[in-house]
Write a protein that holds these residues in place. Structure first.
Motif, mmCIF file in Angstrom:
data_model
loop_
_atom_site.group_PDB
_atom_site.id
_atom_site.type_symbol
_atom_site.label_atom_id
_atom_site.label_comp_id
_atom_site.label_asym_id
_atom_site.label_seq_id
_atom_site.Cartn_x
_atom_site.Cartn_y
_atom_site.Cartn_z
ATOM 1 N N ILE A 178 -3.354 10.761 4.412
ATOM 2 C CA ILE A 178 -2.344 9.875 3.826
ATOM 3 C C ILE A 178 -2.318 8.544 4.588
ATOM 4 O O ILE A 178 -2.339 7.465 3.993
ATOM 5 C CB ILE A 178 -0.946 10.539 3.870
ATOM 6 N N LEU A 179 -2.316 8.638 5.902
ATOM 7 C CA LEU A 179 -2.236 7.411 6.705
ATOM 8 C C LEU A 179 -3.478 6.543 6.525
ATOM 9 O O LEU A 179 -3.403 5.325 6.441
ATOM 10 C CB LEU A 179 -2.034 7.760 8.182
ATOM 11 N N LYS A 180 -4.633 7.215 6.438
ATOM 12 C CA LYS A 180 -5.872 6.472 6.204
ATOM 13 C C LYS A 180 -5.820 5.778 4.856
ATOM 14 O O LYS A 180 -6.238 4.644 4.702
ATOM 15 C CB LYS A 180 -7.057 7.446 6.169
ATOM 16 N N GLU A 181 -5.314 6.508 3.867
ATOM 17 C CA GLU A 181 -5.303 5.989 2.517
ATOM 18 C C GLU A 181 -4.393 4.767 2.437
ATOM 19 O O GLU A 181 -4.710 3.776 1.776
ATOM 20 C CB GLU A 181 -4.805 7.092 1.582
ATOM 21 N N ILE A 182 -3.247 4.850 3.090
ATOM 22 C CA ILE A 182 -2.352 3.702 3.093
ATOM 23 C C ILE A 182 -3.031 2.536 3.801
ATOM 24 O O ILE A 182 -2.863 1.382 3.428
ATOM 25 C CB ILE A 182 -1.009 4.061 3.767
ATOM 26 N N GLY A 183 -3.806 2.844 4.788
ATOM 27 C CA GLY A 183 -4.598 1.789 5.404
ATOM 28 C C GLY A 183 -4.127 1.375 6.787
ATOM 29 O O GLY A 183 -4.394 0.258 7.224
ATOM 30 N N PHE A 184 -3.430 2.268 7.495
ATOM 31 C CA PHE A 184 -3.041 1.962 8.871
ATOM 32 C C PHE A 184 -4.279 1.769 9.726
ATOM 33 O O PHE A 184 -5.344 2.330 9.439
ATOM 34 C CB PHE A 184 -2.190 3.100 9.454
ATOM 35 N N ASP A 185 -4.105 0.997 10.765
ATOM 36 C CA ASP A 185 -5.188 0.756 11.722
ATOM 37 C C ASP A 185 -5.783 2.087 12.199
ATOM 38 O O ASP A 185 -5.066 3.048 12.437
ATOM 39 C CB ASP A 185 -4.616 -0.024 12.908
ATOM 40 N N ARG A 186 -7.092 2.129 12.374
ATOM 41 C CA ARG A 186 -7.717 3.420 12.626
ATOM 42 C C ARG A 186 -7.342 4.027 13.972
ATOM 43 O O ARG A 186 -7.301 5.234 14.138
ATOM 44 C CB ARG A 186 -9.227 3.361 12.431
ATOM 45 N N LEU A 187 -7.021 3.174 14.941
ATOM 46 C CA LEU A 187 -6.610 3.738 16.226
ATOM 47 C C LEU A 187 -5.232 4.387 16.113
ATOM 48 O O LEU A 187 -4.952 5.408 16.741
ATOM 49 C CB LEU A 187 -6.600 2.656 17.304
ATOM 50 N N ILE A 188 -4.396 3.800 15.295
ATOM 51 C CA ILE A 188 -3.077 4.378 15.056
ATOM 52 C C ILE A 188 -3.213 5.717 14.325
ATOM 53 O O ILE A 188 -2.581 6.704 14.677
ATOM 54 C CB ILE A 188 -2.216 3.374 14.266
ATOM 55 N N VAL A 189 -4.084 5.718 13.324
ATOM 56 C CA VAL A 189 -4.311 6.969 12.596
ATOM 57 C C VAL A 189 -4.870 8.030 13.547
ATOM 58 O O VAL A 189 -4.464 9.195 13.509
ATOM 59 C CB VAL A 189 -5.291 6.764 11.417
ATOM 60 N N ARG A 190 -5.741 7.607 14.432
ATOM 61 C CA ARG A 190 -6.333 8.573 15.359
ATOM 62 C C ARG A 190 -5.242 9.220 16.211
ATOM 63 O O ARG A 190 -5.182 10.439 16.365
ATOM 64 C CB ARG A 190 -7.352 7.869 16.267
ATOM 65 N N ARG A 191 -4.355 8.393 16.751
ATOM 66 C CA ARG A 191 -3.294 8.937 17.596
ATOM 67 C C ARG A 191 -2.385 9.872 16.798
ATOM 68 O O ARG A 191 -2.031 10.962 17.271
ATOM 69 C CB ARG A 191 -2.491 7.797 18.218
ATOM 70 N N ALA A 204 0.841 -1.200 0.000
ATOM 71 C CA ALA A 204 0.000 0.000 0.000
ATOM 72 C C ALA A 204 0.877 1.251 0.000
ATOM 73 O O ALA A 204 0.574 2.233 -0.689
ATOM 74 C CB ALA A 204 -0.929 -0.003 1.201
ATOM 75 N N ILE A 205 1.948 1.218 0.762
ATOM 76 C CA ILE A 205 2.855 2.372 0.785
ATOM 77 C C ILE A 205 3.468 2.584 -0.600
ATOM 78 O O ILE A 205 3.513 3.698 -1.118
ATOM 79 C CB ILE A 205 3.952 2.176 1.855
ATOM 80 N N GLU A 206 3.888 1.476 -1.226
ATOM 81 C CA GLU A 206 4.430 1.576 -2.589
ATOM 82 C C GLU A 206 3.409 2.209 -3.523
ATOM 83 O O GLU A 206 3.716 3.093 -4.319
ATOM 84 C CB GLU A 206 4.824 0.191 -3.128
ATOM 85 N N LYS A 207 2.164 1.747 -3.422
ATOM 86 C CA LYS A 207 1.137 2.257 -4.328
ATOM 87 C C LYS A 207 0.845 3.726 -4.062
ATOM 88 O O LYS A 207 0.588 4.492 -4.986
ATOM 89 C CB LYS A 207 -0.141 1.422 -4.209
ATOM 90 N N LYS A 208 0.888 4.093 -2.801
ATOM 91 C CA LYS A 208 0.667 5.494 -2.462
ATOM 92 C C LYS A 208 1.766 6.353 -3.104
ATOM 93 O O LYS A 208 1.506 7.440 -3.627
ATOM 94 C CB LYS A 208 0.644 5.640 -0.940
ATOM 95 N N LYS A 209 2.996 5.845 -3.060
ATOM 96 C CA LYS A 209 4.086 6.599 -3.671
ATOM 97 C C LYS A 209 3.905 6.697 -5.191
ATOM 98 O O LYS A 209 4.038 7.758 -5.783
ATOM 99 C CB LYS A 209 5.432 5.935 -3.346
#
Ligand code: SF4
Ligand code: SF4
Lengths: 421, 147
Positions: free
Chosen positions: B31-44, A368-373
């Motif tokens: 950006i973090l949401k889009e990459i798909g990090f866990d939502r609690l991590i994004v919240r912090r 996902a990070i790669e795709k974002k880049k």
């Protein structure tokens, strides 16, 4: 579940590919491929903005046709309070109730009581609630979808209280079934709606198995026959007692009514999806620390600005104000009784509202990070003028489509020019 | 786990620019949401960066923010030019604030800033020099899995 029910449909034979819908869609859910608009299921929050803006009438709400709403033994009309604002302020609202009966309904149900009850329930809930704030109103299905899809982390903030229309429908069905001795299945409650988005909460409710409402017809569809019927009623024929205890307190047709009734000093009302988005962003950044309650409606001005109404919102608002002046907007609900019912769970949702987050760029974080880049690199290489010729609403959305594999770089007309010349 | 995959982006923030205040943290969050990090991590991450951004807007002349995200960690840096913090330990105490009454009236500077950032981060480091500026780095660990 991979298919979501959406209450709107694009008729390809009518679509001229003029891209107005694509540009207005707040969640960028529309693409125009081969000259025809398509909706990306996962992204659409049913706000109805595309319906209003389509010059060809190619985007149609899938509300029930008026005639089919009459296929029940006992037919109950449950009008959105906005319906009363669609008539001239001089028109007696009791004529509207009577008119609904003339065009085929057996009973007309007022949602005002349910609105009051729900505001008391929300207030009660707030008073003992110690969790994360602010709570967000549950009234507008488009806002609820937007939160589930784009702000999944805020889903837990949506007030877990049933909406007034469902409560009114349930209570009237149970009451009539008792009084008339008919089965619940023989009573059809038809909501007269301001928008298609409420269809979703009827056909595919997010927080319970099935809705108490059996169908929805739009104000726009019912207005013609109803207007004729209302015009036929002479002043002396107004049925003074026949309006089933209607209070015309105009419920929550206006933005701010809910926050006013909930009575929290620290509340805000916001409408229009772009402003709603801004507030949701603020909540995510935990910026609205002192706010307890947010009333958020997708349409500008609230339901009175819905896509399926006939009167312009400013006129309708003024008419609502005259109704309020004439009939008052006082609380009549018995607070203690409501509180007691609240404690017994009368207003609770059947099940918790779950987030419905968008598919990430890739299930694997590293990928996902790669795709974002990649997406960012592609985006910087595009002209960034959002011309829309590629069929995507913005260059950014186009870059994302490429990374997700649903569009090709060649679709950008400017790119090609650059490469050829 | 492929920790060599790194997303990096730099942002600039202007002091006293209240009309854009919050836009950098909003972008970091999306950006973090889009990459798909866990939502609690994004919240912090969102809360901590918003606080840091507001500190810049309120007290500094300008700043650079840097986001470095790998599958296992989100590192966010704010390096500002400005008045700096005389006593960092004191500033880290809950409730301590140098906000002016006007700022407080506008809902800023309730002393939530630095302690709140530290509270939301797994690693936290700050250095400051009076009349030069402050350099703040905080990291939030991710488990490498998609939220
Ligand atoms: S209903 Fe709203 S979200 Fe859905 S496609 Fe139309 S404009 Fe977009
Ligand atoms: S504001 Fe009202 S009319 Fe508009 S989408 Fe929401 S519920 Fe429907």
């Amino acid at each position: 579940m991979d298919r979501y029910y959406h209450p709107i449909e694009i008729r390809p034979e009518l679509c001229n590919g003029r891209m107005k819908c694509m540009r207005i869609c707040p969640t960028r859910a529309i693409r125009v491929k081969q000259g025809k608009a398509q909706i990306i299921d996962e992204l659409c929050v049913d706000c109805g903005a595309c319906i209003t803006v389509c010059p060809s009438g190619a985007i149609v709400p899938l509300t029930d046709p008026f005639a089919s709403s009459l296929n029940f033994k006992y037919k109950v009309a449950l009008p959105s309070p906005v319906l009363f604002s669609q008539f001239r302020p001089e028109a007696d609202p009791r004529k509207v109730v009577q008119g609904l009966k003339k065009i085929g309904f057996d009973y007309v149900c007022d949602v005002s009581d349910a609105c009051e009850e729900v505001s008391i329930a929300v207030e009660e809930y707030l008073s003992s609630y110690r969790g994360r704030l602010p709570l967000i109103s549950q009234l507008c299905p488009a806002v609820v979808r937007l939160i589930q899809v784009k702000y999944p982390d805020l889903t837990e903030l949506v007030a877990p209280i049933e909406v007034p229309r469902e409560i009114a429908a349930r209570d009237v069905k149970q009451k009539l079934s008792r009084e008339l001795g008919v089965g619940l299945e023989d009573i059809g409650v038809i909501y007269i709606t301001t928008c298609a988005s409420k269809m979703v909460s009827i056909k595919q409710p997010a927080e319970k198995e099935s809705s108490w409402i059996d169908g929805a017809v739009s104000i726009a569809d019912v207005f013609g026959p109803l207007f004729a019927a209302v015009s036929d009623i002479k002043d002396e024929d107004v049925d003074v007692d026949g309006s089933e205890g209607f209070r015309f307190s105009a419920g929550w047709s206006m933005l701010g009514e809910m926050t006013r009734l909930v009575g929290s000093e620290h509340s805000i009302s916001v409408s229009g999806l772009s402003d709603v988005t801004q507030i949701l962003d603020d909540i995510e950044n935990s910026r609205l620390r002192d706010v307890e309650f947010v009333e958020a409606m997708s349409c500008l001005g609230g339901c009175i600005g819905g896509a399926l109404v006939v009167e312009n919102m400013y006129v309708a608002r003024s008419s609502t104000n005259s109704l309020l002046r004439k009939y008052g907007s006082k609380f009549t609900a018995d607070r203690d009784k409501v509180v007691e019912k609240f404690r017994k769970g009368h207003y609770s949702l059947e099940r918790e509202l779950a987030p419905r987050p968008l598919r990430p760029l890739d299930p694997d974080l590293a990928k996902a990070i790669e795709k974002k880049k990649q997406k960012d690199t592609i985006y910087t290489s595009l002209p960034r003028i959002d011309c829309g010729c590629c069929g995507a609403p913005t260059c950014l959305a186009f870059a994302e489509d490429i990374v997700r594999g649903t569009a090709k770089l060649e679709d950008c007309i400017y790119r090609e020019e650059k490469q050829n010349g | 786990m492929s920790d060599d995959v790194l997303f990096f982006k730099e942002f600039s923030i202007m002091g006293k620019d209240f009309s854009n205040a919050g836009s950098v943290s909003t972008e970091i969050k999306s950006i973090l949401k889009e990459i798909g990090f866990d939502r609690l991590i994004v919240r912090r991450a969102a809360i901590a960066s918003y606080e840091a951004e507001m500190n810049v807007v309120m007290y500094a002349k300008r700043a650079v923010a840097r986001l470095s995200a790998t599958p296992t960690s989100i590192k966010i840096e704010f390096q500002d030019e400005g008045q700096g913090i005389a006593d960092v330990d004191l500033a880290l105490e809950e409730g301590y604030s140098t906000a002016t009454p006007e700022m407080r009236e506008m809902g800023f500077g309730a002393g939530m800033g630095l302690p709140n950032i530290r509270h939301n981060a797994d690693e936290f480091d700050i250095s400051s020099e009076v009349d030069k500026g402050t350099h703040l780095i905080f990291t939030i660990h991710a488990d490498g899995n998609n939220g």
